[in-house]
Design a protein around this motif. Structure first.
Motif, PDB file in Angstrom:
ATOM      1  N   VAL A  90       0.978  -1.075  -0.046  1.00 47.73           N
ATOM      2  CA  VAL A  90       0.003  -0.141   0.026  1.00 47.73           C
ATOM      3  C   VAL A  90       0.994   1.342   0.100  1.00 47.73           C
ATOM      4  N   THR A  91       0.271   2.288  -0.349  1.00 42.57           N
ATOM      5  CA  THR A  91       0.723   3.690  -0.303  1.00 42.57           C
ATOM      6  C   THR A  91      -0.053   4.557   0.609  1.00 42.57           C
ATOM      7  N   ILE A  92       0.665   5.613   1.177  1.00 41.63           N
ATOM      8  CA  ILE A  92      -0.207   6.527   2.111  1.00 41.63           C
ATOM      9  C   ILE A  92      -0.140   7.844   1.368  1.00 41.63           C
ATOM     10  N   LYS A  93      -1.065   8.672   1.166  1.00 35.86           N
ATOM     11  CA  LYS A  93      -1.102  10.092   0.676  1.00 35.86           C
ATOM     12  C   LYS A  93      -0.097  10.819   1.752  1.00 35.86           C
ATOM     13  N   GLU A  94       0.687  11.763   1.569  1.00 35.06           N
ATOM     14  CA  GLU A  94       1.672  12.399   2.410  1.00 35.06           C
ATOM     15  C   GLU A  94       1.008  13.293   3.473  1.00 35.06           C
ATOM     16  N   ASN A  95      -0.270  13.728   3.299  1.00 31.77           N
ATOM     17  CA  ASN A  95      -1.032  14.424   4.430  1.00 31.77           C
ATOM     18  C   ASN A  95      -1.754  13.337   5.400  1.00 31.77           C
TER      19      ASN A  95
END
Length: 469
Positions: free
Chosen positions: A82-87
């Motif tokens: 998974v990836t997570i948005k920076e905010n």
């Protein structure tokens, strides 16, 4: 566990497929994570979708996941990249909010609620994803991050503000990417990148920075993967004062919706913002015909968002951004993207009455959207009035005076707190993706996912995924 002989790169497999292959020991979380890392390393010099890329930490998490699978102790998303948005906070990772004005942001002390749920369920966090300054653009243009681009056409942007998430999903950096949406920031990049993007009901996914209209949700290549992610990230967290009560929803029960007799309201026209591009119109009309041919009852809905509503909200957002930027010292203000500074300047020095009037338009949008959906089971229509636009542009108009002219189809459902999804519907003659938006009644996230899945089943086959690098 080994990689099976297959022509499919493991980085392109869905989360549902990965979990099945892990369970049969036909595929390893380590092999999949290695494939995702290799894909990202090949494409990132052109896409710039990632921030805080952490391949070694991801591989360590994948090895721990593999051990759990081998011991029969697998978690619900064990080994899924998974990836997570920076905010969205990731413990130990600074959160600059896309702006060079915060280039010295400290490491986040703990995971945000959605990050915590993914980690608890065994997901492998590969990286964070890029975003524009303060998340206030529908593009990948940032004063802090390199310019993000669209995998389908590198001269175009991926949309925003979940810019890197959209690009990463379309390019095959693993199956699940977490974004946020306050006016279209999940659905717009989903439409422009040819992926699924679900904006949940407000409060369905707990946040630790709740604000009017703001939601977190998944960007994926399939509706089933979006539902799988929602099962995890919708679990409760007491840090969100606006969170909905915990609910054991049937997230993975997607195939029970009968299209015959379903009442769909078609929101094709808008009285605000940009006109609908003929190429986008043609794709959406083709999607509507498919639903009608399957037995759905489709009736047009008059435009319900007015220009006054959109302008009022824009003014309120400008005023809020102006306060944030004016609170910075002169050196930091100078680092903010010039487009954002120019846009926010329109909110400087407003009277209390003007700000109150702007804020009141959120309630006006809410009432109009809820009235529009009341006679129907769902509303359908375009996500965006336009195809993807040049990567270097801050917005489709590239004009601070008309910065929000493209969100007329998406923003009402933020203010009304309804669930809404973008599902790939087809392509323009230039080969650029176009999404179909489906919005449901308040809290009917599962219904929206079911209709999106039903459309996914009757939609013609899409083009092969783009290859970058």
């Amino acid at each position: 566990m080994a990689t099976p002989p297959s022509a499919t790169n493991p980085a392109d497999l869905t989360a549902t497929a990965l979990l099945s292959l892990y369970a049969s020991r036909a595929l390893s979380p380590v092999a999949v994570t290695q494939a995702v890392i290799a894909r990202a390393e090949a494409a990132e010099p052109q896409l710039h979708a990632l921030y805080a890329f952490a391949p070694e930490a991801a591989l360590a998490a994948a090895r721990a996941s593999e051990a759990r699978w081998m011991k029969g102790e697998a978690l619900p998303l064990d080994g899924v990249p998974v990836t997570i948005k920076e905010n969205i906070a990731v413990a130990g990772v600074p959160m600059p909010l896309g702006t060079a004005a915060r280039d010295d942001a400290p490491p986040s002390p703990r995971d945000a609620p959605a990050t915590a749920r993914l980690r608890e369920d065994g997901a492998v966090i590969v990286a964070c994803t890029t975003m524009p300054d303060y998340g206030m653009l529908s593009s990948g243009l940032s004063s802090f991050h390199p310019l993000a681009r669209n995998p389908w056409d590198l001269t175009k942007g991926p949309g925003g503000s979940s810019a890197g998430a959209g690009a990463a999903a379309a390019a095959g950096y693993g199956p699940i990417h977490l974004g946020t949406d306050i006016g279209g920031s999940i659905r717009l990049p989903a439409s422009w990148c040819g992926i699924v993007g679900h904006k949940p009901s407000h409060g369905r996914v707990p946040l630790d920075n709740a604000f009017y209209g703001r939601c977190a949700g998944p960007l994926t290549r399939s509706v089933a993967d979006a539902a799988l992610a929602m099962r995890s990230i919708s679990r409760p967290d007491d840090r969100d004062p606006t969170a909905l009560p915990p609910a054991a929803l049937p997230w993975l029960d997607l195939d029970g919706l009968e299209l015959k007799g379903l009442r769909l309201g078609l929101v094709m026209e808008s009285a605000a913002g940009l006109p609908l591009d003929p190429a986008n119109r043609a794709v959406v009309e083709a999607a509507v015909r498919l639903l009608a041919e399957a037995g759905a009852i489709v009736d047009p809905v008059p435009a319900f968002l007015s220009q006054a509503m959109l302008d009022g909200l824009d003014l309120f957002w400008r005023q809020r951004a102006s306060l944030d930027i004016e609170a910075l010292d002169e050196a930091r203000r100078a680092r903010v993207l010039p487009f954002i500074r120019d846009w926010a300047a329109g909110g400087r020095g407003l009277s209390g009455a003007a700000v109150f009037h702007g804020m009141s338009q959120m309630a006006a949008m809410r009432d109009a959207a809820l009235a529009a959906v009341r006679p129907f089971d769902f509303l359908i229509g375009p996500v965006s009035p336009n195809p993807p636009f040049p990567a270097e542009h801050a917005s489709p108009t590239n004009d601070p005076a008309r910065a929000m002219a493209h969100i007329a189809y998406t923003v009402p459902f933020n203010m009304s707190e309804q669930p809404a999804i973008s599902v790939p519907a087809g392509f323009t003659p230039d080969g650029l993706p176009v999404g179909l938006q489906i919005a449901g009644k308040r809290f009917d996230d599962v219904g929206v996912l079911r209709l999106a899945r039903a459309f996914e089943r009757i939609r013609p086959a899409l083009r092969p995924w783009p290859v970058v690098g």
